[in-house]
Design an enzyme around this catalytic site. Structure first.
Site, PDB file in Angstrom:
ATOM      1  N   TYR A  33       0.834  -1.202   0.000  1.00 56.78           N
ATOM      2  CA  TYR A  33       0.000   0.000   0.000  1.00 56.78           C
ATOM      3  C   TYR A  33       0.862   1.242   0.000  1.00 56.78           C
ATOM      4  O   TYR A  33       2.082   1.171   0.195  1.00 56.78           O
ATOM      5  CB  TYR A  33      -0.939   0.001   1.208  1.00 56.78           C
ATOM      6  CG  TYR A  33      -0.262   0.314   2.533  1.00 56.78           C
ATOM      7  CD1 TYR A  33       0.551  -0.621   3.160  1.00 56.78           C
ATOM      8  CD2 TYR A  33      -0.427   1.551   3.148  1.00 56.78           C
ATOM      9  CE1 TYR A  33       1.173  -0.331   4.369  1.00 56.78           C
ATOM     10  CE2 TYR A  33       0.184   1.851   4.362  1.00 56.78           C
ATOM     11  CZ  TYR A  33       0.982   0.908   4.967  1.00 56.78           C
ATOM     12  OH  TYR A  33       1.606   1.206   6.153  1.00 56.78           O
ATOM     13  N   ARG A  52       8.031   4.303  -4.793  1.00 54.36           N
ATOM     14  CA  ARG A  52       8.059   3.342  -3.682  1.00 54.36           C
ATOM     15  C   ARG A  52       7.045   2.222  -3.927  1.00 54.36           C
ATOM     16  O   ARG A  52       7.317   1.051  -3.616  1.00 54.36           O
ATOM     17  CB  ARG A  52       7.792   4.046  -2.347  1.00 54.36           C
ATOM     18  CG  ARG A  52       7.958   3.108  -1.159  1.00 54.36           C
ATOM     19  CD  ARG A  52       7.929   3.838   0.170  1.00 54.36           C
ATOM     20  NE  ARG A  52       6.637   4.466   0.408  1.00 54.36           N
ATOM     21  CZ  ARG A  52       6.370   5.237   1.463  1.00 54.36           C
ATOM     22  NH1 ARG A  52       7.307   5.478   2.369  1.00 54.36           N
ATOM     23  NH2 ARG A  52       5.182   5.777   1.610  1.00 54.36           N
ATOM     24  N   LYS A 147       6.467  -1.944   1.794  1.00 56.77           N
ATOM     25  CA  LYS A 147       5.286  -1.352   2.450  1.00 56.77           C
ATOM     26  C   LYS A 147       4.127  -2.348   2.372  1.00 56.77           C
ATOM     27  O   LYS A 147       3.139  -2.159   1.653  1.00 56.77           O
ATOM     28  CB  LYS A 147       4.940   0.001   1.821  1.00 56.77           C
ATOM     29  CG  LYS A 147       4.140   0.892   2.760  1.00 56.77           C
ATOM     30  CD  LYS A 147       4.265   2.342   2.378  1.00 56.77           C
ATOM     31  CE  LYS A 147       3.295   3.255   3.122  1.00 56.77           C
ATOM     32  NZ  LYS A 147       3.335   3.169   4.578  1.00 56.77           N
ATOM     33  N   GLU A 180      12.182   2.254  14.152  1.00 62.18           N
ATOM     34  CA  GLU A 180      11.260   3.318  13.711  1.00 62.18           C
ATOM     35  C   GLU A 180       9.994   3.233  14.549  1.00 62.18           C
ATOM     36  O   GLU A 180       9.908   2.429  15.482  1.00 62.18           O
ATOM     37  CB  GLU A 180      10.954   3.176  12.222  1.00 62.18           C
ATOM     38  CG  GLU A 180      10.259   1.861  11.867  1.00 62.18           C
ATOM     39  CD  GLU A 180       9.962   1.695  10.381  1.00 62.18           C
ATOM     40  OE1 GLU A 180       9.733   2.699   9.693  1.00 62.18           O
ATOM     41  OE2 GLU A 180       9.929   0.534   9.925  1.00 62.18           O
ATOM     42  N   LEU A 205      10.977   1.110   7.092  1.00 63.88           N
ATOM     43  CA  LEU A 205      10.368   1.564   5.848  1.00 63.88           C
ATOM     44  C   LEU A 205      11.064   2.875   5.465  1.00 63.88           C
ATOM     45  O   LEU A 205      11.201   3.771   6.315  1.00 63.88           O
ATOM     46  CB  LEU A 205       8.869   1.828   6.030  1.00 63.88           C
ATOM     47  CG  LEU A 205       8.259   2.301   4.705  1.00 63.88           C
ATOM     48  CD1 LEU A 205       8.014   1.115   3.778  1.00 63.88           C
ATOM     49  CD2 LEU A 205       6.998   3.083   4.921  1.00 63.88           C
TER      50      LEU A 205
HETATM   51  N1  PDD Z   1       2.891   5.024   7.397  1.00 68.65           N
HETATM   52  N2  PDD Z   1       7.505   3.702   8.862  1.00 68.65           N
HETATM   53  C1  PDD Z   1       6.400   2.952   8.760  1.00 68.65           C
HETATM   54  C2  PDD Z   1       6.399   1.581   9.347  1.00 68.65           C
HETATM   55  C3  PDD Z   1       5.268   3.472   8.121  1.00 68.65           C
HETATM   56  O1  PDD Z   1       4.155   2.723   8.004  1.00 68.65           O
HETATM   57  C4  PDD Z   1       5.303   4.794   7.597  1.00 68.65           C
HETATM   58  C5  PDD Z   1       4.122   5.393   6.886  1.00 68.65           C
HETATM   59  C6  PDD Z   1       6.480   5.550   7.750  1.00 68.65           C
HETATM   60  C7  PDD Z   1       6.605   6.949   7.228  1.00 68.65           C
HETATM   61  O2  PDD Z   1       6.606   6.973   5.818  1.00 68.65           O
HETATM   62  P1  PDD Z   1       6.101   8.238   4.992  1.00 68.65           P
HETATM   63  O3  PDD Z   1       6.948   9.401   5.397  1.00 68.65           O
HETATM   64  O4  PDD Z   1       6.321   7.843   3.569  1.00 68.65           O
HETATM   65  O5  PDD Z   1       4.650   8.443   5.337  1.00 68.65           O
HETATM   66  C8  PDD Z   1       7.559   4.958   8.379  1.00 68.65           C
HETATM   67  C9  PDD Z   1       1.695   5.392   6.698  1.00 68.65           C
HETATM   68  C10 PDD Z   1       1.451   6.857   6.690  1.00 68.65           C
HETATM   69  C11 PDD Z   1       0.534   4.590   7.281  1.00 68.65           C
HETATM   70  O6  PDD Z   1       0.702   3.395   7.428  1.00 68.65           O
HETATM   71  O7  PDD Z   1      -0.517   5.157   7.550  1.00 68.65           O
END
Ligand code: PDD
Length: 286
Positions: A33, A52, A147, A180, A205
């Site tokens: 996703y 990505r 992801k 993270e 991620l």
């Molecule tokens: N989450 N790490 C994880 C495990 C994540 O699921 C996410 C994003 C991030 C941050 O990535 P980005 O800057 O591309 O949003 C880091 C999304 C927003 C979610 O699952 O809702």
């Protein structure tokens, strides 16, 4: 507010957006996703999100459900058909529908769904205050760079902080290394004043917000290291913040019950937030 989703190759009201019971996403979490922001009806960092998505799909051998140009048009159309000017788009691709079988059937076609989430991007008011967080063991698999929609460890860990009325749970490995957050990347300003975050590898991620922020930091010659830190380093940190599409940069003012710095967003966090917001403004400018 009416919500329009994209499912089975068409736009339909959210309440009618149904998928097949034997979708492999539903039965095996066999899919990936993206969550991307739109502001004033313009996508933020769209190319990076599509890059990505392509990478995640490639890593688990699912073909792109549509050519990139078609996906891009569909994203625009989704925004056009929904009532919000700004918000978050959820896009999911699963391997497809087939009678349950661990092996991938040869003829299977990927299933694309997209919708606009009923949540807002974090406000400046929230960022000015900051949030509280905790740490918990990282129980996830060894390919956190993909992801994947298989988020059971993430949601269970996130629930731990939610039950304490806190905003995020940061995950640590058996040796104490912080990887993270459950849906965020995390940075500290360590006791030497150096900005640090976990290197981009299979343990985290690669967040788009993280990537953009590090490009800004490099361009501005701000001292930083992509070097992992431990829970102890986090507890001693001068500043902590996390990054994500929906939060941008969010200061963490309390971790595991300990006040961070003086309990308000730190100077480096505030400076980086302004620089990141300038990137956002530039990206969505007409
Ligand atoms: N989450 N790490 C994880 C495990 C994540 O699921 C996410 C994003 C991030 C941050 O990535 P980005 O800057 O591309 O949003 C880091 C999304 C927003 C979610 O699952 O809702």
């Amino acid at each position: 507010m009416s919500r329009i989703a994209y499912v089975n190759n068409q736009f339909v009201p959210q309440s009618q957006a149904l998928i097949a019971m034997e979708d492999r996403g539903y039965q095996f979490a066999d899919g990936v996703y993206e969550v991307a922001a739109f502001i004033d009806r313009r996508m933020l960092d769209e190319a990076r999100h599509l890059d990505r998505l392509e990478r995640s799909l490639h890593e688990i051998a699912i073909p792109m459900p549509k050519p990139r140009a078609a996906l891009s048009l569909l994203l625009r159309e989704l925004i056009r058909r929904n009532a919000r000017d700004s918000g978050l788009i959820y896009l999911q691709v699963t391997r497809g529908v087939s009678a349950r079988n661990h092996t991938f059937p040869a003829s299977i076609k990927p299933v694309l769904t997209m919708n606009v989430l009923p949540v807002a991007i974090a406000s400046d008011a929230a960022r000015n205050v900051g949030v509280k967080a905790i740490t918990a063991p990282d129980l996830r698999w060894k390919r956190c760079d993909i992801k994947s929609i298989a988020l059971l460890p993430n949601i269970l860990s996130r629930q731990l902080s939610a039950e304490k009325n806190m905003r995020e749970t940061f995950l640590y490995l058996p040796d104490g290394t912080i990887t993270e957050g459950t849906a965020t990347n995390v940075f500290i300003v360590d006791t030497s004043g150096v900005l640090r975050t976990h290197p981009k590898n299979e343990a985290i991620l690669g967040g788009i917000t993280r990537d953009v922020l590090l490009e800004i930091v490099r361009a501005k010659n701000i001292a930083f290291e992509e070097r992992a830190f431990t829970r102890d380093d986090m507890h001693a940190a001068q500043e902590i913040f996390f990054t994500s599409t929906s939060a941008f940069l969010m200061p963490v003012i309390e971790i595991d019950g300990k006040i961070v710095g003086n309990g308000t967003p730190g100077a480096i966090t505030k400076k980086l937030t302004e620089l990141y917001k300038a990137h956002v403004a530039h990206e969505v400018a007409a």
